[in-house]
Design a protein around this motif. Structure first.
Motif, PDB file in Angstrom:
ATOM      1  N   ARG A  56       0.822  -1.217   0.000  1.00  0.00           N
ATOM      2  CA  ARG A  56       0.000   0.000   0.000  1.00  0.00           C
ATOM      3  C   ARG A  56       0.853   1.263   0.000  1.00  0.00           C
ATOM      4  N   HIS A  57       1.941   1.242   0.762  1.00  0.00           N
ATOM      5  CA  HIS A  57       2.743   2.459   0.946  1.00  0.00           C
ATOM      6  C   HIS A  57       4.022   2.467   0.118  1.00  0.00           C
ATOM      7  N   ALA A  58       4.280   1.366  -0.602  1.00  0.00           N
ATOM      8  CA  ALA A  58       5.476   1.276  -1.464  1.00  0.00           C
ATOM      9  C   ALA A  58       6.764   1.545  -0.688  1.00  0.00           C
ATOM     10  N   ASN A  59       6.879   0.950   0.494  1.00  0.00           N
ATOM     11  CA  ASN A  59       8.076   1.087   1.319  1.00  0.00           C
ATOM     12  C   ASN A  59       8.905  -0.188   1.251  1.00  0.00           C
ATOM     13  N   PRO A  60      10.236  -0.074   1.461  1.00  0.00           N
ATOM     14  CA  PRO A  60      11.092  -1.276   1.416  1.00  0.00           C
ATOM     15  C   PRO A  60      10.873  -2.155   2.651  1.00  0.00           C
ATOM     16  N   GLU A  67      10.078  -1.285   6.693  1.00  0.00           N
ATOM     17  CA  GLU A  67      10.550   0.037   6.250  1.00  0.00           C
ATOM     18  C   GLU A  67      12.062   0.177   6.430  1.00  0.00           C
ATOM     19  N   THR A  68      12.778  -0.833   5.968  1.00  0.00           N
ATOM     20  CA  THR A  68      14.235  -0.875   6.112  1.00  0.00           C
ATOM     21  C   THR A  68      14.863  -1.217   4.757  1.00  0.00           C
ATOM     22  N   THR A  69      15.865  -0.442   4.355  1.00  0.00           N
ATOM     23  CA  THR A  69      16.558  -0.719   3.089  1.00  0.00           C
ATOM     24  C   THR A  69      17.525  -1.879   3.279  1.00  0.00           C
ATOM     25  N   GLU A  70      18.032  -2.370   2.163  1.00  0.00           N
ATOM     26  CA  GLU A  70      18.971  -3.504   2.233  1.00  0.00           C
ATOM     27  C   GLU A  70      20.269  -3.100   2.918  1.00  0.00           C
ATOM     28  N   ALA A  80      27.840 -17.415  12.938  1.00  0.00           N
ATOM     29  CA  ALA A  80      26.589 -17.506  12.185  1.00  0.00           C
ATOM     30  C   ALA A  80      26.784 -16.927  10.798  1.00  0.00           C
ATOM     31  N   SER A  81      26.130 -17.533   9.847  1.00  0.00           N
ATOM     32  CA  SER A  81      26.067 -16.996   8.485  1.00  0.00           C
ATOM     33  C   SER A  81      24.685 -16.392   8.278  1.00  0.00           C
ATOM     34  N   MET A  82      24.646 -15.300   7.519  1.00  0.00           N
ATOM     35  CA  MET A  82      23.368 -14.601   7.364  1.00  0.00           C
ATOM     36  C   MET A  82      23.148 -14.187   5.920  1.00  0.00           C
ATOM     37  N   GLY A  83      21.867 -14.236   5.556  1.00  0.00           N
ATOM     38  CA  GLY A  83      21.453 -13.736   4.254  1.00  0.00           C
ATOM     39  C   GLY A  83      20.476 -12.597   4.436  1.00  0.00           C
ATOM     40  N   VAL A  84      20.641 -11.537   3.662  1.00  0.00           N
ATOM     41  CA  VAL A  84      19.789 -10.354   3.761  1.00  0.00           C
ATOM     42  C   VAL A  84      19.127 -10.114   2.413  1.00  0.00           C
ATOM     43  N   ALA A  85      17.833  -9.880   2.451  1.00  0.00           N
ATOM     44  CA  ALA A  85      17.098  -9.558   1.226  1.00  0.00           C
ATOM     45  C   ALA A  85      16.174  -8.379   1.496  1.00  0.00           C
ATOM     46  N   CYS A  86      15.905  -7.633   0.419  1.00  0.00           N
ATOM     47  CA  CYS A  86      15.031  -6.464   0.543  1.00  0.00           C
ATOM     48  C   CYS A  86      14.232  -6.329  -0.744  1.00  0.00           C
ATOM     49  N   LEU A  87      12.987  -5.939  -0.594  1.00  0.00           N
ATOM     50  CA  LEU A  87      12.179  -5.642  -1.774  1.00  0.00           C
ATOM     51  C   LEU A  87      11.141  -4.591  -1.416  1.00  0.00           C
ATOM     52  N   THR A  88      10.691  -3.901  -2.456  1.00  0.00           N
ATOM     53  CA  THR A  88       9.548  -2.992  -2.320  1.00  0.00           C
ATOM     54  C   THR A  88       8.401  -3.672  -3.039  1.00  0.00           C
ATOM     55  N   PRO A 117       1.843  -4.909  -6.279  1.00  0.00           N
ATOM     56  CA  PRO A 117       0.554  -5.589  -6.113  1.00  0.00           C
ATOM     57  C   PRO A 117       0.614  -7.079  -6.430  1.00  0.00           C
ATOM     58  N   LEU A 118       1.524  -7.484  -7.305  1.00  0.00           N
ATOM     59  CA  LEU A 118       1.568  -8.879  -7.735  1.00  0.00           C
ATOM     60  C   LEU A 118       2.780  -9.629  -7.189  1.00  0.00           C
ATOM     61  N   THR A 119       3.479  -9.047  -6.232  1.00  0.00           N
ATOM     62  CA  THR A 119       4.658  -9.709  -5.678  1.00  0.00           C
ATOM     63  C   THR A 119       4.238 -10.931  -4.872  1.00  0.00           C
ATOM     64  N   PRO A 120       4.748 -12.135  -5.194  1.00  0.00           N
ATOM     65  CA  PRO A 120       4.399 -13.332  -4.419  1.00  0.00           C
ATOM     66  C   PRO A 120       4.908 -13.233  -2.986  1.00  0.00           C
ATOM     67  N   GLY A 121       4.177 -13.802  -2.066  1.00  0.00           N
ATOM     68  CA  GLY A 121       4.531 -13.690  -0.655  1.00  0.00           C
ATOM     69  C   GLY A 121       5.844 -14.336  -0.309  1.00  0.00           C
ATOM     70  N   GLU A 122       6.241 -15.397  -1.051  1.00  0.00           N
ATOM     71  CA  GLU A 122       7.460 -16.124  -0.691  1.00  0.00           C
ATOM     72  C   GLU A 122       8.722 -15.527  -1.317  1.00  0.00           C
ATOM     73  N   THR A 123       8.568 -14.475  -2.128  1.00  0.00           N
ATOM     74  CA  THR A 123       9.723 -13.914  -2.840  1.00  0.00           C
ATOM     75  C   THR A 123      10.817 -13.464  -1.885  1.00  0.00           C
ATOM     76  N   LEU A 124      10.456 -12.721  -0.837  1.00  0.00           N
ATOM     77  CA  LEU A 124      11.449 -12.189   0.101  1.00  0.00           C
ATOM     78  C   LEU A 124      12.186 -13.313   0.816  1.00  0.00           C
ATOM     79  N   VAL A 125      11.465 -14.347   1.233  1.00  0.00           N
ATOM     80  CA  VAL A 125      12.093 -15.476   1.928  1.00  0.00           C
ATOM     81  C   VAL A 125      13.046 -16.212   0.997  1.00  0.00           C
TER      82      VAL A 125
END
Length: 490
Positions: free
Chosen positions: A344-348, A406-409, A439-447, A450-458
């Motif tokens: 709705r707000h187009a935030n990262p 609301e956090t950038t990569e 620990a090893s870590m992976g970071v992802a970010c997206l904005t 409307p059609l972005t699949p829910g599992e994309t970020l994971v």
């Protein structure tokens, strides 16, 4: 008890008549002289005595309106009009005379005075009886009014405390309702329970916001932690502090027993906690107030026990039982909510995925109890490091995630790097063995659109984590690194 007297006041009488009256006074009578109405002082006569005012019609007619009004205001003063032997009463305006006890003719003999005394005493006793009856009725009404107020208090606190299953909300109700009953200014509470089969007792201490390391706060915590031993004969091993933010809830002084109402909470035969009402000044409670507090405590114990059980059940459903962070189910719910909000707000929206390096080897070397201890510590470290708006959770096994609204990569990478360093610097100790983990870590970010699949970020965060694992472990990789690697390989 002193015998009552009948006081005969005479207003503007000649001296010889006063002398004759003194000679004819019946037993139990005293004579007082008044030259003017203002000379009459019934306080000197005594509140137990009957007072009678003797005056002639001529004297009464000569009184000024103000003097007559003063005379009428003396409700306990009964008037007797004295007539000359040949004076008639034809044409008298009795409305103007007002209420009076009797009319007598001169001379005033012992028998006539005795008759007046008897009549005045009888009326005085009637007045006294009516006064006592009125006083008793007034006291009964006052008592009923107090009972009504207390029943209204009990009804309100029962209704309002039953309307919520949140501990803090119920305590707010208690604070508000008790403020009117005992002029309370603050509220504190403690709840305790056994956490395992060994009987280890932990407690939750509820206090308003106070100076973190202040002496007053320390004394209050000690006072509250003494209550499990006082009521349930148990000793608290560990406790958690909860800030009780209620409107106008304040505790500024150290505990003073005479300014407190301690309400023990007993559900059935088991004490589960206590609520402490703090007053401005020393309390002196009546028996009826103590009874109403006792009645309220019985219901409050049930309401708070239900709220604590509901919270525990909800925690079991929402939180991981080992690490006390949110579980996978709650993470899946939250990420769907955040994706819709960010659409709705187009935030990262960013996600950190964390996996402990060589965790199987740690379990094989030190045992699964040591592994559980490490997972608990990592969960605590994660909660302490992320922001209040972030959502840390256990994803499964030795994997954790942190959802960052609301956090950038770049911002997410900085936070992940801070977490990684904290983990690598932490020294773990178990069974006289000290060791470190990484620990090893992976970071992802997206904005999300409307059609972005829910599992994309994971999926993106998981791929970045895989890259960190394959690139030597103990590092943070981002989805941008992943894209760069794909570009290079192509």
């Amino acid at each position: 008890m002193r015998q009552k007297d009948t006081i005969f006041w005479v207003l503007d009488f000649p001296e010889h008549i006063i002398h004759e009256m003194e000679q004819s006074l019946p037993r139990g009578c005293r004579l007082k002289k008044a030259d003017t109405v203002s000379d009459i002082n019934l306080n000197e006569s005594g509140i137990l005595n009957t007072c009678v005012m003797f005056l002639t019609l001529g004297t009464f007619k000569s009184l000024k309106p103000g003097e007559r009004e003063i005379l009428q205001q003396h409700h306990d003063l009964q008037k007797v009009f004295v007539l000359d032997s040949d004076e008639g009463i034809q044409g008298l305006d009795f409305d103007q005379l007002g209420s009076f006890l009797d009319m007598v003719r001169m001379p005033l003999t012992r028998d006539s005075l005795a008759g007046i005394k008897a009549k005045a005493d009888e009326i005085q006793e009637l007045y006294t009886d009516l006064h006592l009856m009125a006083r008793e009725i007034s006291l009964e009404r006052e008592l009923l009014a107090r009972k009504n107020v207390q029943l209204e208090f009990l009804n309100r606190i029962l209704t309002r405390s039953s309307a919520s299953l949140k501990v803090v909300e119920i305590l707010k109700v208690v604070r508000e309702e008790f403020a009117g009953l005992v002029e309370a200014k603050g509220l504190a509470a403690v709840f305790w329970k056994k956490t395992d089969v060994r009987g280890v007792v932990t407690a939750e201490v509820y206090l308003p916001k106070m100076e973190p390391a202040g002496l007053i706060k320390s004394k209050w915590i000690k006072s509250l932690l003494d209550m499990p031993g006082r009521f349930a004969d148990v000793r608290v091993r560990d406790y958690q502090e909860v800030v009780l933010n209620c409107p106008a809830n304040r505790i500024e002084d150290e505990p003073v027993p005479t300014r407190q109402v301690v309400v023990p909470l007993q559900a059935g035969s088991i004490f589960i906690g206590a609520v402490v009402i703090v007053a401005e000044k020393t309390l002196r409670l009546g028996r009826d107030q103590l009874q109403i507090i006792s009645s309220a405590s019985n219901h409050l114990a049930l309401a708070l026990r239900n709220a604590l059980k509901y919270r525990n059940i909800k925690n079991e459903a929402d939180f991981d039982g080992l690490t006390s962070v949110y579980n996978r189910q709650q993470f899946d719910k939250r990420i769907r909510i955040e994706l819709k909000r960010h659409q709705r707000h187009a935030n990262p929206l960013s996600l950190i995925m964390l996996d402990l390096d060589h965790f199987k080897g740690l379990n094989d070397t030190y045992g699964h109890i040591a592994g559980d201890m490490v997972l608990k510590k990592i969960g605590n470290l994660l909660v302490e490091t992320v922001r209040e708006s972030d959502f840390p959770a256990r994803y499964g096994g030795e994997e954790f995630v942190a959802l960052l609204p609301e956090t950038t990569e770049d911002q997410a990478w900085l936070l992940a790097e801070r977490i990684r360093k904290k983990i690598s610097r932490t020294v773990f100790s178990y069974d006289n063995n000290k060791f470190n983990v990484t620990a090893s870590m992976g970071v992802a970010c997206l904005t999300p659109g409307p059609l972005t699949p829910g599992e994309t970020l994971v999926k993106q965060a998981d791929k970045a984590l895989y890259l960190a694992k394959n690139s030597g472990r103990n590092m943070v990789c981002t989805s941008a690194d992943l894209c760069l690697g794909e570009a290079i390989s192509s």
